[in-house]
Design a protein around this motif. Structure first.
Motif, PDB file in Angstrom:
ATOM      1  N   SER A 171      54.022  -4.575  30.513  1.00  0.00           N
ATOM      2  CA  SER A 171      53.659  -3.421  29.693  1.00  0.00           C
ATOM      3  C   SER A 171      53.975  -2.171  30.501  1.00  0.00           C
ATOM      4  O   SER A 171      54.228  -2.227  31.712  1.00  0.00           O
ATOM      5  CB  SER A 171      52.175  -3.455  29.373  1.00  0.00           C
ATOM      6  N   ILE A 172      53.914  -1.039  29.862  1.00  0.00           N
ATOM      7  CA  ILE A 172      54.222   0.201  30.555  1.00  0.00           C
ATOM      8  C   ILE A 172      53.202   0.464  31.675  1.00  0.00           C
ATOM      9  O   ILE A 172      53.542   1.005  32.726  1.00  0.00           O
ATOM     10  CB  ILE A 172      54.307   1.392  29.563  1.00  0.00           C
ATOM     11  N   GLY A 173      51.969   0.046  31.445  1.00  0.00           N
ATOM     12  CA  GLY A 173      50.926   0.230  32.455  1.00  0.00           C
ATOM     13  C   GLY A 173      51.202  -0.601  33.705  1.00  0.00           C
ATOM     14  O   GLY A 173      51.022  -0.126  34.834  1.00  0.00           O
ATOM     15  N   GLN A 174      51.642  -1.837  33.502  1.00  0.00           N
ATOM     16  CA  GLN A 174      51.965  -2.706  34.638  1.00  0.00           C
ATOM     17  C   GLN A 174      53.155  -2.164  35.413  1.00  0.00           C
ATOM     18  O   GLN A 174      53.159  -2.128  36.641  1.00  0.00           O
ATOM     19  CB  GLN A 174      52.248  -4.131  34.138  1.00  0.00           C
ATOM     20  N   LEU A 175      54.157  -1.705  34.664  1.00  0.00           N
ATOM     21  CA  LEU A 175      55.337  -1.122  35.295  1.00  0.00           C
ATOM     22  C   LEU A 175      54.926   0.082  36.143  1.00  0.00           C
ATOM     23  O   LEU A 175      55.382   0.267  37.273  1.00  0.00           O
ATOM     24  CB  LEU A 175      56.314  -0.676  34.216  1.00  0.00           C
ATOM     25  N   SER A 176      54.058   0.870  35.580  1.00  0.00           N
ATOM     26  CA  SER A 176      53.564   2.060  36.261  1.00  0.00           C
ATOM     27  C   SER A 176      52.885   1.702  37.582  1.00  0.00           C
ATOM     28  O   SER A 176      53.148   2.319  38.616  1.00  0.00           O
ATOM     29  CB  SER A 176      52.589   2.794  35.347  1.00  0.00           C
ATOM     30  N   LYS A 177      52.042   0.681  37.539  1.00  0.00           N
ATOM     31  CA  LYS A 177      51.336   0.272  38.757  1.00  0.00           C
ATOM     32  C   LYS A 177      52.291  -0.267  39.812  1.00  0.00           C
ATOM     33  O   LYS A 177      52.164   0.028  40.994  1.00  0.00           O
ATOM     34  CB  LYS A 177      50.281  -0.780  38.419  1.00  0.00           C
ATOM     35  N   ARG A 178      53.271  -1.047  39.394  1.00  0.00           N
ATOM     36  CA  ARG A 178      54.191  -1.649  40.354  1.00  0.00           C
ATOM     37  C   ARG A 178      55.117  -0.628  41.004  1.00  0.00           C
ATOM     38  O   ARG A 178      55.567  -0.813  42.124  1.00  0.00           O
ATOM     39  CB  ARG A 178      55.064  -2.705  39.671  1.00  0.00           C
ATOM     40  N   THR A 179      55.458   0.414  40.240  1.00  0.00           N
ATOM     41  CA  THR A 179      56.434   1.359  40.782  1.00  0.00           C
ATOM     42  C   THR A 179      55.781   2.637  41.311  1.00  0.00           C
ATOM     43  O   THR A 179      56.402   3.400  42.043  1.00  0.00           O
ATOM     44  CB  THR A 179      57.424   1.806  39.685  1.00  0.00           C
ATOM     45  N   GLY A 180      54.546   2.868  40.885  1.00  0.00           N
ATOM     46  CA  GLY A 180      53.912   4.125  41.270  1.00  0.00           C
ATOM     47  C   GLY A 180      54.378   5.314  40.449  1.00  0.00           C
ATOM     48  O   GLY A 180      54.099   6.458  40.796  1.00  0.00           O
ATOM     49  N   VAL A 181      55.075   5.050  39.366  1.00  0.00           N
ATOM     50  CA  VAL A 181      55.497   6.139  38.473  1.00  0.00           C
ATOM     51  C   VAL A 181      54.499   6.225  37.328  1.00  0.00           C
ATOM     52  O   VAL A 181      54.178   5.207  36.712  1.00  0.00           O
ATOM     53  CB  VAL A 181      56.909   5.867  37.901  1.00  0.00           C
ATOM     54  N   LYS A 182      54.006   7.413  37.066  1.00  0.00           N
ATOM     55  CA  LYS A 182      52.982   7.550  36.026  1.00  0.00           C
ATOM     56  C   LYS A 182      53.533   7.268  34.639  1.00  0.00           C
ATOM     57  O   LYS A 182      54.722   7.486  34.374  1.00  0.00           O
ATOM     58  CB  LYS A 182      52.389   8.951  36.055  1.00  0.00           C
ATOM     59  N   ILE A 183      52.675   6.788  33.770  1.00  0.00           N
ATOM     60  CA  ILE A 183      53.099   6.382  32.434  1.00  0.00           C
ATOM     61  C   ILE A 183      53.850   7.481  31.667  1.00  0.00           C
ATOM     62  O   ILE A 183      54.942   7.228  31.159  1.00  0.00           O
ATOM     63  CB  ILE A 183      51.897   5.839  31.625  1.00  0.00           C
ATOM     64  N   PRO A 184      53.312   8.688  31.591  1.00  0.00           N
ATOM     65  CA  PRO A 184      54.059   9.701  30.830  1.00  0.00           C
ATOM     66  C   PRO A 184      55.406   9.989  31.463  1.00  0.00           C
ATOM     67  O   PRO A 184      56.361  10.340  30.761  1.00  0.00           O
ATOM     68  CB  PRO A 184      53.171  10.944  30.919  1.00  0.00           C
ATOM     69  N   THR A 185      55.490   9.825  32.768  1.00  0.00           N
ATOM     70  CA  THR A 185      56.759  10.059  33.461  1.00  0.00           C
ATOM     71  C   THR A 185      57.782   8.998  33.090  1.00  0.00           C
ATOM     72  O   THR A 185      58.958   9.291  32.893  1.00  0.00           O
ATOM     73  CB  THR A 185      56.523  10.080  34.976  1.00  0.00           C
ATOM     74  N   ILE A 186      57.316   7.756  32.959  1.00  0.00           N
ATOM     75  CA  ILE A 186      58.230   6.693  32.520  1.00  0.00           C
ATOM     76  C   ILE A 186      58.792   7.023  31.136  1.00  0.00           C
ATOM     77  O   ILE A 186      59.997   6.950  30.910  1.00  0.00           O
ATOM     78  CB  ILE A 186      57.501   5.326  32.467  1.00  0.00           C
ATOM     79  N   ARG A 187      57.912   7.441  30.248  1.00  0.00           N
ATOM     80  CA  ARG A 187      58.389   7.784  28.900  1.00  0.00           C
ATOM     81  C   ARG A 187      59.341   8.976  28.952  1.00  0.00           C
ATOM     82  O   ARG A 187      60.308   9.053  28.191  1.00  0.00           O
ATOM     83  CB  ARG A 187      57.195   8.059  27.988  1.00  0.00           C
ATOM     84  N   TYR A 188      59.047   9.885  29.861  1.00  0.00           N
ATOM     85  CA  TYR A 188      59.931  11.040  30.045  1.00  0.00           C
ATOM     86  C   TYR A 188      61.325  10.607  30.509  1.00  0.00           C
ATOM     87  O   TYR A 188      62.333  11.072  29.987  1.00  0.00           O
ATOM     88  CB  TYR A 188      59.299  12.007  31.044  1.00  0.00           C
ATOM     89  N   TYR A 189      61.377   9.695  31.452  1.00  0.00           N
ATOM     90  CA  TYR A 189      62.672   9.196  31.931  1.00  0.00           C
ATOM     91  C   TYR A 189      63.447   8.527  30.797  1.00  0.00           C
ATOM     92  O   TYR A 189      64.661   8.642  30.705  1.00  0.00           O
ATOM     93  CB  TYR A 189      62.480   8.201  33.086  1.00  0.00           C
TER      94      TYR A 189
END
Lengths: 136, 136
Positions: free
Chosen positions: B3-21
């Motif tokens: 999920s986006i939350g898991q991805l966020s935790k593994r990479t250290g990139v915040k969720i809104p930032t992932i969506r921004y990318y």
DNA sequence: TATAATTCCTCTAGCTACTAGAGCTTCAAG
DNA sequence: CTTGAAGCTCTAGTAGCTAGAGGAATTATA
């Protein structure tokens, strides 16, 4: 009396930036000509120079707001001005430290002379954090 | 599948930032669950790690777009990747130089021990560019 | 004095790289 | 089946400007 263009030339601050500072309340609204154009006095000039110089030294708009306020009270002790400057100095030093770490890392990865992407240190390092020499 | 939350935790990139990318086109639109939530693969994870690491090293989004493109072509020579990194290194070094000049200036003006604003070196220096030791 | 060139006006939108919040839906655990 | 956490989209805000549209004023030249 100076027009905004003359003020801009004397201070090195671009015209839209001067208007922006006015909007932000850093400089007072100046008088106007009959045709509604801004007309500045020497006071306006020295205030803008102060701002320009502070920006050159990297102070934020909010810092400058504080410093300008403080400079209006010549009789008061200058502890506050000092603490703004000292705080800013610490920030600058911490930026320097971080950038030096980056510099080291970038130097290292750009030294690579592999022929292609598959073995390129730049790409490889970016792909795999484990190859970094330092934390960042 | 993450999920986006898991991805966020593994990479250290915040969720809104992932969506921004994703919006910026740095990462592909991932698959979705039945309920329309993003589901990432390992590929998505490594691509995001690459981005994260590049950002840590101060590369811009545009730089990263280029580096990602290049990394997709393992057989090609890596001159382009190098020139991006080398250019960035130069920028970092120039920032360091500027900041060191600032540091010197700030150190000098914060050494002042005048009691009040009227004679305070901080305020005085900012008001009068002529008092600076170095150009900036 | 007429006209042309330059400067100035306001207003809106864009830049980088995110971050925050509103209001709603989906998911996973018990 | 309920509940709380996590996810969704969309809009707007951050710093410090910068750029452009469309029009008015000023200054220089003829």
């Amino acid at each position: 009396m100076f027009s905004i263009g003359q003020l801009s030339k004397r201070t090195g601050v671009k015209i839209p930036t001067i208007r922006y500072y006015e909007q932000m309340g850093l400089i007072d609204e100046p008088g106007r000509s009959e045709g509604n154009q801004r007309r500045y006095t020497k006071d306006g000039l020295s205030r803008l120079s102060f701002i320009r110089h502070s920006r050159d030294l990297g102070f934020t708009i909010e810092d400058i707001r504080g410093l300008l306020d403080l400079s209006q009270h010549p009789e008061e002790p200058c502890n506050d001005a000092h603490s703004i400057a000292a705080q800013h100095l610490r920030e600058v030093q911490s930026k320097i430290t971080k950038l030096r770490r980056l510099e080291r890392e970038l130097k290292r990865i750009t030294k690579c002379d592999a022929g292609n992407m598959a073995t390129c240190a730049v790409i490889e390092t970016l792909a795999d954090h484990g190859l970094c020499e330092t934390e960042h």
